[in-house]
Design an enzyme around this catalytic site. Structure first.
Site, PDB file in Angstrom:
ATOM      1  N   HIS A  88       0.833  -1.200   0.000  1.00 58.78           N
ATOM      2  CA  HIS A  88       0.000   0.000   0.000  1.00 58.78           C
ATOM      3  C   HIS A  88       0.872   1.256   0.000  1.00 58.78           C
ATOM      4  CE1 HIS A  88       0.846   0.858   4.238  1.00 58.78           C
ATOM      5  NE2 HIS A  88       0.680  -0.437   4.460  1.00 58.78           N
ATOM      6  N   GLU A 170      -1.424  -7.429   7.432  1.00 53.04           N
ATOM      7  CA  GLU A 170      -0.310  -7.415   8.369  1.00 53.04           C
ATOM      8  C   GLU A 170      -0.674  -8.241   9.598  1.00 53.04           C
ATOM      9  OE1 GLU A 170       0.791  -3.343   9.077  1.00 53.04           O
ATOM     10  OE2 GLU A 170       0.624  -2.886   6.957  1.00 53.04           O
TER      11      GLU A 170
END
Length: 180
Positions: A88, A170
């Site tokens: 990202h 994550e």
């Protein structure tokens, strides 16, 4: 040349044309020259019987090899030609470490810089893949979805398959703030 020898030559020619290993057949039969002294019709029929068995076994062997090759080609055709990983863009959490104090990790958004990074990544990916089919797997996190939207701007005129994948996130340690 006898029928058996002709069948052996045809098999080798077909095997060579199909890109298979050419050499001694895997079934262990060897083609030896027949005696041309066989003149009796009954003897010729007896000599032809092993020839037909040889041809049948050769054809069976060839069909198995061609089927295996076709299955391998079909299996390999489903694999992607390339896998491109994109992280990202810059998020509020990257720019301001205190953002995690009041916003859950999965809801941290992109900054304007992060969105611009996603647009640039999309243009680079589009240049790399051209008109190939594209499938995107993305994390359910807000910053990953926003990056995906920025990347997809480069694919306006091309269909793209989208798949959300929760395992692409994550490490999540849960709520780490102290309870009041």
């Amino acid at each position: 040349m006898c029928d058996r020898a002709a069948a052996g030559l045809v098999l080798v020619a077909l095997a060579g044309a199909a890109g298979l290993r050419v050499g001694t057949p895997a079934w262990g039969l060897e083609c030896r020259p027949c005696s041309s002294a066989v003149t009796n019709s009954a003897a010729r029929r007896r000599a032809a019987a092993p020839s037909l068995m040889f041809v049948d076994r050769a054809v069976d062997w060839l069909e198995v090899r061609l089927r295996e090759r076709r299955e391998r080609r079909e299996r390999d055709s489903n694999r992607p030609e390339r896998i491109i990983l994109v992280r990202h863009g810059q998020s509020d959490g990257n720019a301001n470490k205190t953002a995690y104090e009041c916003t859950p990790d999965s809801q941290i958004a992109l900054t304007d810089v992060g969105y611009a990074q996603g647009v640039v990544a999309g243009l680079q990916i589009r240049k790399l893949v051209g008109d190939e089919s594209v499938r995107c797997f993305y994390s359910p996190y807000a910053r990953a979805r926003q990056t995906l939207l920025a990347v997809l701007k480069a694919f306006d005129s091309q269909p793209v398959e989208l798949c959300t994948e929760p395992r692409l996130r994550e490490q999540d340690f849960g709520e780490t703030r102290a309870a009041p």
